[in-house]
Design an enzyme around this catalytic site. Sequence first.
Site, PDB file in Angstrom:
ATOM      1  N   HIS A 130       0.913  -1.290   0.091  1.00 52.88           N
ATOM      2  CA  HIS A 130      -0.170  -0.034  -0.155  1.00 52.88           C
ATOM      3  C   HIS A 130       0.742   1.227   0.107  1.00 52.88           C
ATOM      4  CE1 HIS A 130      -3.905  -1.549   0.430  1.00 52.88           C
ATOM      5  NE2 HIS A 130      -3.517  -2.247   1.417  1.00 52.88           N
ATOM      6  N   CYS A 220      -0.382   2.098  -5.345  1.00 57.79           N
ATOM      7  CA  CYS A 220      -1.352   2.853  -5.808  1.00 57.79           C
ATOM      8  C   CYS A 220      -0.643   4.283  -6.129  1.00 57.79           C
ATOM      9  CB  CYS A 220      -2.348   3.138  -4.931  1.00 57.79           C
ATOM     10  SG  CYS A 220      -3.411   1.494  -4.751  1.00 57.79           S
TER      11      CYS A 220
END
Length: 242
Positions: A130, A220
């Site tokens: 993440h 991301c």
Amino acid sequence: MKNIVLKIVFLIALCVFLYSGFNLGYTYYKYWKVDHDNDVLVKEVVKTEKKHKASNVRTIDFNYLRRLNKDIVGWLYIKDVADYPILKGQSNDTYLHHNYKKAYSFAGSIFLDEISNKNFQDGNTIIYGHNMNNGSMFGQLKKFSEQSFMNNHPIAYIYLPDGSVNVYDIFSFNRLDATDTNYYRNNIEYGSFIKKLVSASLANRQVSTKKAPLIMLSTCATHDTNWRSVVFARLSKTIHKG
């Protein structure tokens, strides 16, 4: 009547303030917990020996790690960027929001794509993490978009359970669509893959034309699109135990 209205408005404002303060405090706690848990793990399993003035040698206690969780298949270290165990679950959802203890964590873990083999010998091994706001997990990958940062952080290490260490040359930073199967795949044609990567990169270093396994570190770019910040590195050597 006016006093009653003012009291109601005050109570509503107080409730909003307290609720906002609670959310802020809880968010801070969650980030602190992620950093704290990993700091504790690093102290438990990462041993650094001073060999000489120029360098340190790191070893990872995989006996301890495998007692914690047999899904731990390696340890990723990039100076100033990442220092985490790598896990492989049954699917890409397994460690998306679970930590190395298999407990829920909004930050999840660093983990292999379900199509990647845990021996890191695929043509392209895909590793996810993440993009955390506090820079934890893969929150630092975006720094590789700066050529100077890539030049100053050219090496990635993956420590393996058998005591060996894979050493990788970091050579490309790209912004890619997560649905693009031209990149998110484990079987590649090395020459054309490298050429395509470097030509589309935001920052890059010279990479060997000799075929070798790659790792693809993906996170991301933003939280509301399919765009990903991706760092590629090529295996340059494996240091075997002893």
